[in-house]
Design an enzyme around this catalytic site. Structure first.
Site, PDB file in Angstrom:
ATOM      1  N   GLY A 233       0.819  -1.198   0.000  1.00 57.69           N
ATOM      2  CA  GLY A 233       0.000   0.000   0.000  1.00 57.69           C
ATOM      3  C   GLY A 233       0.855   1.250   0.000  1.00 57.69           C
ATOM      4  O   GLY A 233       2.025   1.229  -0.380  1.00 57.69           O
ATOM      5  N   CYS A 234       0.274   2.353   0.437  1.00 57.05           N
ATOM      6  CA  CYS A 234       0.994   3.629   0.472  1.00 57.05           C
ATOM      7  C   CYS A 234       2.264   3.489   1.300  1.00 57.05           C
ATOM      8  O   CYS A 234       2.236   3.000   2.426  1.00 57.05           O
ATOM      9  CB  CYS A 234       0.095   4.704   1.069  1.00 57.05           C
ATOM     10  N   PHE A 235       3.373   3.962   0.750  1.00 59.25           N
ATOM     11  CA  PHE A 235       4.648   3.762   1.439  1.00 59.25           C
ATOM     12  C   PHE A 235       4.816   4.627   2.679  1.00 59.25           C
ATOM     13  O   PHE A 235       5.696   4.375   3.490  1.00 59.25           O
ATOM     14  CB  PHE A 235       5.848   3.923   0.516  1.00 59.25           C
ATOM     15  N   TRP A 236       3.971   5.637   2.861  1.00 59.57           N
ATOM     16  CA  TRP A 236       4.086   6.454   4.068  1.00 59.57           C
ATOM     17  C   TRP A 236       3.991   5.602   5.338  1.00 59.57           C
ATOM     18  O   TRP A 236       4.806   5.715   6.243  1.00 59.57           O
ATOM     19  CB  TRP A 236       2.983   7.512   4.105  1.00 59.57           C
TER      20      TRP A 236
END
Length: 216
Positions: free
Chosen positions: A40-43
């Site tokens: 998913g989002c790497f954040w």
């Protein structure tokens, strides 16, 4: 309800799952090794691993495609082959590859969702382990089989294992995003609960102060 980092409840749209440790793990020598995880989002994935003892660096970036398309704008089209990924450098004397896998499957993302996580849709958000060698691939494959047999998740694990070819660091504004933007609505809803879950489920592996990328 347990409280953790920034007093966020241990709950999220993608709830953490308590899972057994890998029965098969790597025995690595030396003071540094590398793992590449996409979920998913790497954040949030970066933020989780930055709070893990033994991790010396966790960099957000792109894997699975060519160098010339390794940008946020192009990867976001879902046509480049890239996944938003995090390169995790770690000290095997402190934390093992198998322990990183356990955190990845338990709190960093939902491994029953292949090409999406929460609100994010597309192959760029796929659940993938980029194995840097055959030993990592074998360890990950065995652990997926173990977790499926343990039946702790609501569905089968769909995480894929891809051979690692290259990693391209993401733009500077994506690095350390969780730490630098703790009040960003997406971070509050989707990612801070992952940090709280890490602290609650893996207290021996949790570090309060994250290891940050800083300027690339």
């Amino acid at each position: 309800m347990a409280l953790g980092f920034f007093n966020q409840p241990v709950a999220a749209q993608e709830a953490p799952v308590v899972i057994p440790a890998p029965a098969l793990d790597l025995t690595e020598t030396g003071s540094s090794a590398t793992a590449i995880f996409a979920g998913g989002c790497f954040w949030g994935v970066q933020g989780v691993f930055q709070h893990v003892n033994g991790v010396t660096m966790a960099v957000s970036g792109y894997s699975g495609g060519a160098a010339e398309t390794a940008t946020y704008e192009l990867t976001g089209s879902g046509t480049t082959g890239h996944a938003e990924a995090v390169q995790v450098n770690y000290d095997p004397a402190i934390i093992s590859y198998g322990e990183l896998l356990q955190i990845y499957f338990s709190v960093a993302h939902n491994p029953t969702q292949l090409n999406y996580q929460g609100p994010d849709r597309g192959t760029q958000y796929r659940s993938t382990i980029f194995a840097v060698n055959d030993e990592q691939a074998e360890t990950a494959k065995a652990y997926i089989e173990q977790l499926d047999a343990a039946d702790r998740f609501e569905g089968p694990i769909v995480t894929t294992i891809e051979p690692f070819e290259a990693f391209y660091a993401a733009e500077q504004y994506h690095q350390d995003f969780l730490t630098l933007n703790p009040s960003w609505p997406y971070i509050v809803v989707h990612d801070l609960p992952k940090i709280a879950a890490l602290e609650a489920i893996f207290p021996d592996s949790f570090r309060e102060d994250p290891v940050l990328v800083g300027s690339l």
